[in-house]
Design an enzyme around this catalytic site. Structure first.
Site, mmCIF file in Angstrom:
data_model
loop_
_atom_site.group_PDB
_atom_site.id
_atom_site.type_symbol
_atom_site.label_atom_id
_atom_site.label_comp_id
_atom_site.label_asym_id
_atom_site.label_seq_id
_atom_site.Cartn_x
_atom_site.Cartn_y
_atom_site.Cartn_z
ATOM 1 N N GLY A 136 0.823 -1.215 0.000
ATOM 2 C CA GLY A 136 0.000 0.000 0.000
ATOM 3 C C GLY A 136 0.851 1.257 0.000
ATOM 4 C CG LEU A 195 -4.803 -8.460 7.796
ATOM 5 C CD1 LEU A 195 -5.374 -7.135 8.294
ATOM 6 C CD2 LEU A 195 -3.585 -8.840 8.623
ATOM 7 C CE LYS A 244 -5.966 4.847 1.708
ATOM 8 N NZ LYS A 244 -4.799 5.631 1.387
ATOM 9 C CB SER A 276 -6.021 7.656 12.035
ATOM 10 O OG SER A 276 -6.653 8.834 11.621
ATOM 11 C CE1 TYR A 298 -9.139 3.929 8.458
ATOM 12 C CE2 TYR A 298 -9.504 6.205 9.130
ATOM 13 C CZ TYR A 298 -8.650 5.180 8.782
ATOM 14 O OH TYR A 298 -7.287 5.409 8.768
ATOM 15 C CE LYS A 339 -6.598 2.807 10.960
ATOM 16 N NZ LYS A 339 -5.617 1.790 10.614
ATOM 17 C CE1 TYR A 349 1.537 5.979 10.781
ATOM 18 C CE2 TYR A 349 0.037 5.418 8.999
ATOM 19 C CZ TYR A 349 1.085 5.091 9.829
ATOM 20 O OH TYR A 349 1.681 3.863 9.681
ATOM 21 C CG ASP A 407 -14.548 18.326 7.007
ATOM 22 O OD1 ASP A 407 -14.143 17.194 7.310
ATOM 23 O OD2 ASP A 407 -14.479 18.793 5.850
#
Ligand code: NAD
Ligand code: UFG
Length: 336
Positions: A10, A59, A84, A124, A150, A154, A178, A294
């Site tokens: 990836g 996986l 993702k 993330s 998603y 995480k 990240y 957002d």
């Protein structure tokens, strides 16, 4: 040291593989190739002169995973593999929980069975939820106000790693949160393949540049920011890859958490301007409605990674744009 990279073909996995191979690490990659191509191996070989062993395994394939670890004798796993696409995760939550959470449980079970005690996990900034605090630090609350499945996966995986570390004193987990990865390898051979759109800004800018999308929709220009558009902490993917290299050298029992970001925020219009400057072409855009969920501005406080790992970013937005344009040029034979 023998290192297995799940999701190794990836975007972030392939760039990390290159940096590890350049340093002489013994690296193997596994991936189910759902969101990456086997030709990435050729590109890694062209850049490093080494072709890493590759295992096409899912996986979720418990038997295949056990077989991989039985033969692999790995010292460390860097766990990039996962789905993702935030928007898709809202529509298909079970697919995301099964793949990301279920897949990680399978991985951890195989690791335990074959005595592999070290893992670095791709988390993330999304785990911080809607706190609306800029300069996020690792000890801030996580798991509250996450707006999509998603992001939940995480957070759940982070909690699973903490529980495993609690149960097994020799277990060493490093969680890397990240911020917004962008850019490409300077060779132009590796980058984010815009065939799969996760609705993130940079892949959309790339699609507009190659003419697959007519214009960028800028989601809101009435935020309390430098120019009214949303601001994020964009980190060059090669800097991000180097964050993994630094983390390997500092692993310790228990769970360690680090933000990988630049500590600076850039607006959408600043990103557009940087792209235009590097490409010498106009990037068509229109101002659109705000995107639900957002926040105005999100960026990392990366001090912990500097203090404990000796890592900090070196590359700029301009570097990221130049490398992205070079990648588009080489990959799609289109001058962006
Ligand atoms: P990517 O899609 O390019 O790479 C992930 C790889 O995992 C793909 O090659 C895919 O085929 C593989 N994969 C997915 N499910 C799998 C499965 N069940 N079995 C085997 N392989 C599987 O994504 P990326 O940008 O390189 O992201 C790597 C990791 O970093 C992911 O876990 C992602 O959630 C996380 N992350 C990415 C970003 C970002 O913006 N790119 C931001 C924060 C965190
Ligand atoms: N944006 C646009 N137009 C677009 C796409 C994005 O204006 O077509 C804006 C967004 O409104 C935001 C900025 O560009 O202000 C960045 O948006 P992205 O979707 O690229 O990134 P986000 O920070 O919103 O979120 C992404 C992932 C999250 C993850 C976070 C940090 O989707 O899951 O990066 O890793 F948590």
């Amino acid at each position: 040291m023998r290192i297995l990279l799940t999701g190794g073909t990836g975007y972030i996995g392939s760039h990390t593989a290159v940096e590890l191979l350049k340093l002489g690490y013994d690296v193997e990659l596994m991936d189910n190739l759902f969101n990456s191509k086997i030709t990435v191996l050729d590109d890694i070989e062209k850049i490093t002169g080494v072709r890493p062993a590759f295992h096409k395994i899912d996986l979720l394939d418990k038997v295949g995973m056990d077989e991989l670890f039985k033969n692999g004798r790995y010292d460390l796993v860097i766990h990039f593999a996962g789905l993702k696409a935030v928007g898709e995760s809202v529509k298909k939550p079970l697919k995301y929980y099964e793949n990301n959470v279920g897949g990680t449980i399978n991985l951890l079970e195989s690791m335990k069975k074959y005595g592999v005690k070290k893992i670095i996990f791709s988390s993330s900034a999304t785990v911080y939820g809607e706190q609306g605090v800029a300069g996020l630090t690792e000890e801030m609350q996580t798991g509250v106000g996450i707006t999509n499945p998603y992001g939940e996966t995480k957070h759940i995986i982070e909690e699973i790693l903490k529980d495993v570390a609690e149960a097994e004193p020799e277990f060493e987990a490093t969680i890397l949160r990240y911020f917004n990865p962008v850019g490409a390898h300077e060779s132009g051979l590796l980058g984010e393949d815009p065939n799969d759109i996760p609705n993130n800004l940079m892949p959309i800018i790339m699609k507009v540049a190659i003419g697959e999308i007519s214009e960028l929709s800028v989601y809101g220009n009435d935020y309390d920011t430098v120019d009214g558009t949303g601001m994020r902490d964009y980190i060059h993917v090669v800097d991000l890859a180097m964050g993994h290299v630094a983390a390997i050298d500092h692993m310790k029992p228990g769970v360690s958490v680090y933000n990988l970001g630049t500590g600076r925020a850039t607006s959408v219009l600043e990103m557009v301007a940087a792209f235009e400057k590097e490409s010498g072409k106009k990037l068509p855009y229109k101002i659109a409605e705000r995107r639900p969920g957002d926040l105005a501005i999100i960026y990392a406080n990366p001090a912990k990674a500097l203090n404990e790992l000796g890592w900090e970013t070196k590359l700029t937005i301009e570097d990221a744009m130049r490398d992205t344009i070079n990648y588009l040029d080489k990959k799609f034979k289109t001058r962006a």
